[in-house]
Write an enzyme that holds these catalytic residues in place. Structure first.
Site, PDB file in Angstrom:
ATOM      1  N   GLU A   1     -39.469 -46.118 -10.353  1.00  0.00           N
ATOM      2  CA  GLU A   1     -40.901 -45.790 -10.239  1.00  0.00           C
ATOM      3  C   GLU A   1     -41.052 -44.322 -10.594  1.00  0.00           C
ATOM      4  O   GLU A   1     -40.488 -43.461  -9.906  1.00  0.00           O
ATOM      5  CB  GLU A   1     -41.442 -46.032  -8.829  1.00  0.00           C
ATOM      6  CG  GLU A   1     -41.615 -47.494  -8.485  1.00  0.00           C
ATOM      7  CD  GLU A   1     -42.341 -47.712  -7.155  1.00  0.00           C
ATOM      8  OE1 GLU A   1     -43.237 -46.903  -6.815  1.00  0.00           O
ATOM      9  OE2 GLU A   1     -41.991 -48.682  -6.470  1.00  0.00           O
TER      10      GLU A   1
ATOM     11  N   GLU B   1     -38.247 -49.042  -1.290  1.00  0.00           N
ATOM     12  CA  GLU B   1     -38.587 -47.869  -0.457  1.00  0.00           C
ATOM     13  C   GLU B   1     -38.401 -48.149   1.036  1.00  0.00           C
ATOM     14  O   GLU B   1     -39.308 -47.928   1.846  1.00  0.00           O
ATOM     15  CB  GLU B   1     -40.019 -47.400  -0.742  1.00  0.00           C
ATOM     16  CG  GLU B   1     -40.184 -46.925  -2.168  1.00  0.00           C
ATOM     17  CD  GLU B   1     -41.508 -46.212  -2.472  1.00  0.00           C
ATOM     18  OE1 GLU B   1     -42.442 -46.274  -1.644  1.00  0.00           O
ATOM     19  OE2 GLU B   1     -41.598 -45.595  -3.539  1.00  0.00           O
TER      20      GLU B   1
HETATM   21  O1  AHR Z   1     -46.410 -47.902  -7.403  1.00  0.00           O
HETATM   22  C1  AHR Z   1     -47.216 -47.809  -6.279  1.00  0.00           C
HETATM   23  C2  AHR Z   1     -46.403 -47.768  -4.995  1.00  0.00           C
HETATM   24  O2  AHR Z   1     -45.703 -46.558  -4.940  1.00  0.00           O
HETATM   25  C3  AHR Z   1     -45.335 -48.808  -4.835  1.00  0.00           C
HETATM   26  O3  AHR Z   1     -45.817 -49.992  -4.296  1.00  0.00           O
HETATM   27  C4  AHR Z   1     -44.379 -48.168  -3.881  1.00  0.00           C
HETATM   28  O4  AHR Z   1     -43.062 -48.602  -4.077  1.00  0.00           O
HETATM   29  C5  AHR Z   1     -44.563 -46.689  -4.111  1.00  0.00           C
HETATM   30  O5  AHR Z   1     -44.768 -46.007  -2.939  1.00  0.00           O
END
Ligand code: AHR
Length: 497
Positions: free
Chosen positions: A287, A168
């Site tokens: 994610e 990210e």
């Molecule tokens: O999964 C929780 C968080 O969400 C992770 O650390 C990040 O990559 C995202 O913003």
């Protein structure tokens, strides 16, 4: 619904059933690792957790972050434990003891039957650390870092095949966040040297943190301009919530996920065309989940403690429905989504919950993920769906029926995954099974609950759980079933012998 044997989306890459463990909250300490726990093995890993992870049959687990990785020195987690430093983790404002590092995690993943998808730090670090960690993990021996690994008791290389180039990096919350140009350059140069150390690895470039980022689109186009020929995947992340308690709207959120996936594919193909490249880039949705229940509680957590409870969402029945729909969205684009990680795996926005010193149990979302992972192997079939639709404040023409089918040719099995988004009533489901006249129903699993807010807890771990009495019937290529209101359904068919 019409299913036709020869209407194929693609072979499904098993890695779409991946998951994620970050050094965050109690994911590692209290989840993976708790040496004092009654079920702990000789390495301090909780056996009860390992058993549940194995039930999920997840082929790959992303590690060690997440936001955490952008401030992580991987060298802190290797060598004798007593020499490992305690560090401030600025991402989650906690203290990291480094008792678990890359070698322990590789051991744990092996015990869980999973591969590791390793992420590198492109927040505070760069090209040098990137090549060194690949050398430490994957080079057989005869060099400084590979021999260091050997001296730590790991004679054989870990052989991690899939690596994330940071996390990210477009987000202002990220340690060492970057502009698209800055990230594109460091990602391309890191990718080059990582593949020079080990040409067999595959790499994931960071796409936008979510589709709502102001730089979405431009970010992907710019970073891919730099990295296209060096990487194999671009990442997508998304989390959904039902903050205003509007369940029909919440259950429609996967229409946005479909749009997100299709948009990123379009950008990848634009860069491909612009570069006149022969290579087609794939997607790593590394994610995805529901995340909102714990937001308020997390604001009250004391900073700079070790493994405090963070992001401990307790999932409801309706969350399980959305997770089911999210899996269906991933399979709908199985032609381009080759990796996906439910975020995360244990305690932190996770299908598996634990109490320190106490039990481990399955959250509601455990079930759709497990069903898809177990039965969603093979070829995704393109269904033709005709369904009544509804409108919500954010979405129009939302089909009540969300469904996909997977054909396992080796086993002659066909599985239909279906969500009935209607919270008011059941859905009369018929499916024209073209080319499957000799298939009959093996079982019809249903996950439903009268109370859409029902949850599983340590005291009541089986409050929401699937039953096998769904009643689907198939006769001469015609399938009929009643999908209960607000339900997740798995209709398994097999060729009659
Ligand atoms: O999964 C929780 C968080 O969400 C992770 O650390 C990040 O990559 C995202 O913003």
């Amino acid at each position: 619904m019409i299913l036709e044997k020869d209407y194929r989306i693609s072979e499904i890459d098993p890695r779409v059933y991946g998951s994620f463990v970050e050094h965050l909250g109690r994911a590692v300490y209290g989840g993976v690792y708790e040496p004092g726990h009654p079920t702990a093995d000789e390495q301090g890993f909780r056996r009860d957790v390992l058993e549940l992870v194995k039930e999920l049959n997840t082929p790959i687990i992303r590690y060690p972050g997440g936001n955490f990785v952008s401030g992580y020195n991987w060298e802190d987690g290797i060598g004798p434990k007593e020499n490992r430093p305690r560090r401030l983790d600025l991402a989650w404002r906690t203290v990291e003891t480094n008792e678990v590092g890359v070698n322990e995690f590789a051991d744990w993943a092996k015990k869980a039957g999973s591969e590791v998808m390793m992420a590198i730090n492109l927040g505070t670090r760069g090209v040098d650390a990137a090549r060194n960690i690949v050398e430490y993990c994957n080079h057989p021996g005869g060099s400084y870092y590979s021999d260091l690994r050997k001296s730590h008791g790991y004679a054989e290389p870990h052989g991690f095949k899939l690596w994330c180039l940071g996390n990210e990096m477009d987000g202002p919350w990220q340690i060492g966040a970057k502009t698209a140009y800055e990230y594109g350059r460091v990602a391309a140069e890191s990718a080059k040297v990582m593949k020079w150390v080990d040409p067999s690895i595959e790499l994931v470039a960071c796409g936008s943190s979510n589709i709502a980022m102001p730089t979405f689109g431009e970010w992907e186009a710019t970073i891919l301009d730099h990295t296209y020929e060096h990487v194999d995947y671009v990442s997508l992340h998304t989390y959904y919530g039902n903050r205003d308690n509007d369940t029909p709207n919440f259950l429609a959120r996967t229409l946005g996920m479909d749009e997100f996936i299709n948009s990123v594919i379009a950008i990848c193909d634009y860069i491909k065309a612009k570069k006149r490249s022969k290579k087609t880039l794939h997607l790593s949705f590394d994610e995805w989940n529901v995340w909102f229940h714990s937001n308020e509680a997390d604001k009250k957590v004391e900073p700079w403690t070790v493994a405090p409870p963070l992001l401990e969402d307790v999932y409801t029945m309706e969350d399980a429905l959305l997770v089911g729909s999210m899996l269906i969205s991933l399979l709908r684009r199985a032609d381009r989504v080759k990796v996906a990680c439910i975020a995360q795996l244990i305690n932190v926005i996770a299908p598996i919950m634990t109490q320190n010193g106490g039990p481990a149990w399955r959250q509601t979302i455990f079930y759709p993920f497990m069903h898809a992972s177990l039965y969603g192997r093979g070829v995704a079939l393109l269904p033709v769906i005709k369904s009544d639709k509804y409108d919500t404040k954010e979405f129009t023409d939302v089909p009540y029926l969300d469904s996909i089918a997977v054909l396992n040719e080796e086993k002659d099995e066909l599985t239909i995954f279906a969500v009935n988004r209607n919270i008011e009533g059941g859905l009369d489901f018929t499916c024209d099974l073209r080319g499957f006249a000799d298939y009959s129903v093996v079982e019809h699993i249903v996950l439903a609950h009268e109370d859409l807010k029902a949850v599983n807890t340590a005291d009541n771990p089986n409050n929401v759980q699937p039953t096998a009495g769904g009643g689907a019937k198939a006769d001469a290529g015609k399938l009929t079933a009643l999908l209960p209101k607000a339900s997740w359904n798995v209709i398994r068919l097999a060729k009659r012998s």
